[in-house]
Design a protein around this motif. Sequence first.
Motif, PDB file in Angstrom:
ATOM      1  N   ASP A 242       2.481   1.705  -3.373  1.00  0.00           N
ATOM      2  CA  ASP A 242       1.515   2.215  -4.346  1.00  0.00           C
ATOM      3  C   ASP A 242       1.278   3.708  -4.147  1.00  0.00           C
ATOM      4  OD1 ASP A 242      -0.529   1.587  -6.483  1.00  0.00           O
ATOM      5  OD2 ASP A 242      -1.851   2.401  -4.944  1.00  0.00           O
ATOM      6  N   ASP A 243       1.173   4.128  -2.879  1.00  0.00           N
ATOM      7  CA  ASP A 243       1.000   5.563  -2.595  1.00  0.00           C
ATOM      8  C   ASP A 243       2.231   6.354  -3.026  1.00  0.00           C
ATOM      9  OD1 ASP A 243      -1.478   5.014  -1.527  1.00  0.00           O
ATOM     10  OD2 ASP A 243      -0.772   4.975   0.552  1.00  0.00           O
TER      11      ASP A 243
ATOM     12  N   TYR B  64       9.890   6.678  -3.058  1.00  0.00           N
ATOM     13  CA  TYR B  64       9.438   5.553  -3.873  1.00  0.00           C
ATOM     14  C   TYR B  64      10.472   4.429  -3.876  1.00  0.00           C
ATOM     15  CZ  TYR B  64       8.604   2.741  -8.027  1.00  0.00           C
ATOM     16  OH  TYR B  64       8.435   1.676  -8.885  1.00  0.00           O
TER      17      TYR B  64
ATOM     18  N   GLN C 256       2.230   6.724  -6.725  1.00  0.00           N
ATOM     19  CA  GLN C 256       1.276   7.758  -7.129  1.00  0.00           C
ATOM     20  C   GLN C 256       1.837   9.155  -6.879  1.00  0.00           C
ATOM     21  OE1 GLN C 256      -2.007   7.271  -8.510  1.00  0.00           O
ATOM     22  NE2 GLN C 256      -1.571   9.410  -8.930  1.00  0.00           N
ATOM     23  N   GLU C 257       2.485   9.322  -5.726  1.00  0.00           N
ATOM     24  CA  GLU C 257       3.063  10.628  -5.398  1.00  0.00           C
ATOM     25  C   GLU C 257       4.170  11.001  -6.372  1.00  0.00           C
ATOM     26  OE1 GLU C 257       3.534  14.187  -3.418  1.00  0.00           O
ATOM     27  OE2 GLU C 257       1.955  12.670  -3.180  1.00  0.00           O
TER      28      GLU C 257
ATOM     29  N   TYR D 296      10.708   2.642  -0.428  1.00  0.00           N
ATOM     30  CA  TYR D 296       9.638   1.679  -0.196  1.00  0.00           C
ATOM     31  C   TYR D 296       9.771   0.469  -1.124  1.00  0.00           C
ATOM     32  CZ  TYR D 296       7.064   4.834   2.882  1.00  0.00           C
ATOM     33  OH  TYR D 296       6.684   5.621   3.934  1.00  0.00           O
TER      34      TYR D 296
ATOM     35  N   VAL E 229       0.839  -1.206   0.000  1.00  0.00           N
ATOM     36  CA  VAL E 229       0.000   0.000   0.000  1.00  0.00           C
ATOM     37  C   VAL E 229       0.868   1.248   0.000  1.00  0.00           C
ATOM     38  CG1 VAL E 229      -1.709   1.312   1.315  1.00  0.00           C
ATOM     39  CG2 VAL E 229      -1.911  -1.180   1.148  1.00  0.00           C
ATOM     40  N   ARG E 230       1.910   1.249   0.831  1.00  0.00           N
ATOM     41  CA  ARG E 230       2.793   2.415   0.885  1.00  0.00           C
ATOM     42  C   ARG E 230       3.544   2.602  -0.430  1.00  0.00           C
ATOM     43  NH1 ARG E 230       5.403   1.365   6.925  1.00  0.00           N
ATOM     44  NH2 ARG E 230       3.442   1.618   8.100  1.00  0.00           N
TER      45      ARG E 230
END
Length: 542
Positions: free
Chosen positions: A196-197, A278, A200-201, A281, A193-194
């Motif tokens: 993916d966030d 990114y 996106q960022e 993570y 989830v992190r």
Amino acid sequence: MWVFYLISLPLTVGMVLFTLRYYAAPHVPRYVLLTVGYTWLSSLSIIILVPADIWTTISSNHDNGGISFFWSWSYWSTFLLTWAVVPLIQGFEDAGDFTVSERLKTSLHVNLIFYLIVGSIGLFGFILLIMMHKRWSGSLLGLAMACSNTFGLVTGAFLLGFGLSEIPKSIWRNADWTTRQKVLSHKIAKMAVRLDDAHQELSNAIVVAQDTSNQMSRRDPLRCYMDVIDDMLTQMFREDPSFKPQGGRLGESDIDYDTDEKSMATLRRHLRGATEEYYRYKSVYMTYVLEALQLEDKIKNYERRNSTGWKYISSFRPARTGKFGSLCDTLEFFWQCILRKQVQKGLAVILGVMSVTILLAEATLLPSVDLSLFSILIKSVGTQEVLVQVLAFVPLMYMCICTYYSLFKIGTLVFYSLTPRQTSSVSLLMICSMIARYAPPISYNFLNLIRLGSDKTTIFEQRMGNIDNAVPFFGDKFNRIYPLIMVIYTLLVASNFFDRVFDSLGSWKRYVFETETEDMDGFDPSGLIILQKDIGLSKEAM
């Protein structure tokens, strides 16, 4: 006296170089690596000097000029780096400005605000000290050292207490394959989830940068700054062709980046931060997935041991061939599937005993009776130089590991991260500053546990200064009372008291740091699905 130091110092240098090579991101500048490496070396030099200092004090060897010199070098190098050099470089690296002078101005501005706040607090404390003790005759230098040491002792006590409990417990838990599988399934799901966030960022940051570049004419005075940002994007896509921005979108505040130089610097800093986050993570996610796949291999090999002839068959590499291939597979099976688990449990028991021993020594500082096992052992071999230094070094190093473990765990969730081959310059500098800040207090605390006697004072204690004399309002028994608070805190952590309290808070639980205890409650379905996909992809690659 120097035998132990001459052996441990090269080992320390090697450990520092290996750690930097393992954790530093590819684009960390050399001057940052040199600064971090030197700071780590100076900090750890304090720790490896303590055993030599203890031996010199016990043996009543008055030829201590060498230790005095090296201690002064280590302490003041650490002090200057922690409070002056490292913060300046950290602010310089974190700034998004385009010229060296502007980045220095930004760093100085940020650090000036911090030092004004710290200086105001220090001035208030100094005035309070004079008002409460008009006849106080201590030196300002001794006061500064003692206050810095007091801060490290108090905050370090809680960090040490957490590590003393969590390190043995986590090693014992992770030795069980089923428990570790549950933990990894939760970690993989959360990290997915992190990631993916973060993807996106970063996609949003790229879209903003590209849109700003497209709208800016070639004659725009800010075009030279935009070209630097464009070069960042070009280099990123060249180094990672697999990255594809997805769903990038503009926000209401993203159209004003081309107004002046400061806004362009903000855009550059935002893009750099999103990129680092990114890939950080991504690295952590891949580490968890790889560990889960390797754990799956261990379980399958153990279950099929009779049919495979007690040989380890890996799904990540081709089968071994040659004369010793079969023997290596057998040895790997015994290590990975049988011995390693037992070694982990044995290590957890040993570290647990050391933790209990340290807690007992801390809890009995106030009584006059000496119940410190380390003190008893060192005094019993007082005539054997190497044994004295080894017996002092092992528990001291374990106390450092426990403190830094807690420091990294808290920092990863809040301030910085220590990620293999993806740790940024800012995170490396923050970590080295924290390590340097806590090395002297940990050593000072350990010397209190040794109890060499009132007639024997180490060079370290002489130079550090006595807190009771420098800061009288703490009380004469401060050094012996504060460890009791740490002992109580450690016992509460070990009994999962805080987890039970946080569980009862309901909605307040989201403000609490996550622990592995929460991840042991069954398997996470989404984590298992992700893992099954990765297993399928790895089989296709084979």
